[in-house]
Design a protein around this motif. Structure first.
Motif, PDB file in Angstrom:
ATOM      1  N   GLN A   1       0.849  -1.192   0.000  1.00  0.00           N
ATOM      2  CA  GLN A   1       0.000   0.000   0.000  1.00  0.00           C
ATOM      3  C   GLN A   1       0.885   1.243   0.000  1.00  0.00           C
ATOM      4  OE1 GLN A   1      -2.040   1.097   3.679  1.00  0.00           O
ATOM      5  NE2 GLN A   1      -3.918   1.455   2.502  1.00  0.00           N
TER       6      GLN A   1
ATOM      7  N   GLY B   1      -7.897   2.131   3.399  1.00  0.00           N
ATOM      8  CA  GLY B   1      -7.849   2.521   1.993  1.00  0.00           C
ATOM      9  C   GLY B   1      -7.486   1.349   1.106  1.00  0.00           C
ATOM     10  N   THR B   2      -7.160   1.629  -0.141  1.00  0.00           N
ATOM     11  CA  THR B   2      -6.869   0.571  -1.099  1.00  0.00           C
ATOM     12  C   THR B   2      -5.426   0.095  -0.987  1.00  0.00           C
ATOM     13  OG1 THR B   2      -6.317   2.165  -2.825  1.00  0.00           O
ATOM     14  CG2 THR B   2      -8.585   1.366  -2.767  1.00  0.00           C
TER      15      THR B   2
ATOM     16  N   VAL C   1      -6.863  -5.788  -6.181  1.00  0.00           N
ATOM     17  CA  VAL C   1      -6.934  -4.564  -5.394  1.00  0.00           C
ATOM     18  C   VAL C   1      -7.925  -4.823  -4.266  1.00  0.00           C
ATOM     19  CG1 VAL C   1      -7.574  -2.121  -5.388  1.00  0.00           C
ATOM     20  CG2 VAL C   1      -6.357  -3.092  -7.355  1.00  0.00           C
ATOM     21  N   ILE C   2      -7.516  -4.532  -3.035  1.00  0.00           N
ATOM     22  CA  ILE C   2      -8.357  -4.779  -1.876  1.00  0.00           C
ATOM     23  C   ILE C   2      -8.596  -3.471  -1.121  1.00  0.00           C
ATOM     24  CG2 ILE C   2      -7.579  -7.167  -1.635  1.00  0.00           C
ATOM     25  CD1 ILE C   2      -5.864  -6.203   0.765  1.00  0.00           C
ATOM     26  N   GLU C   3      -9.546  -3.492  -0.218  1.00  0.00           N
ATOM     27  CA  GLU C   3      -9.853  -2.341   0.619  1.00  0.00           C
ATOM     28  C   GLU C   3      -9.489  -2.697   2.070  1.00  0.00           C
ATOM     29  OE1 GLU C   3     -11.068   1.562   1.096  1.00  0.00           O
ATOM     30  OE2 GLU C   3     -11.008   0.451  -0.796  1.00  0.00           O
TER      31      GLU C   3
END
Length: 91
Positions: free
Chosen positions: A23, A62-63, A86-88
């Motif tokens: 990240q 966040g992402t 892509v994860i949160e």
């Protein structure tokens, strides 16, 4: 941080799964890594792997990008698969 993955494998013994999370953190990068041995049933199963932070920058809400690899063997051959999403991150 816990990362939930869905894995499907048909190895004759356990398979090895590793996950890395990256990240953007200000002018740097937050990173985490984890691994786990999982039992193979031939159908999709959810597993939770703890990705331990390293490198000094903490994860924030966040992402982020999660990359995972699974490796296993049956009686004849070995193989691996990789995926990236892509994860949160939620805190």
């Amino acid at each position: 941080m816990d990362v939930t993955l869905e894995v499907t494998c048909n190895a004759t013994s356990d398979a090895f799964v590793q996950v890395s999370v990256t990240q953007r953190a200000g002018s740097g990068v937050a990173q985490g890594f984890g691994f786990e041995s999982v039992g193979c049933t031939g159908s999709g199963e959810q597993v939770v792997i703890r990705a331990h932070e390293f490198g000094g920058k903490p994860f924030k809400q966040g992402t982020a990008v999660a990359s995972a690899e699974i490796f296993g063997c049956n009686n004849v051959t070995c193989g691996s698969e990789t995926d990236s999403e892509v994860i949160e991150i939620q805190r």
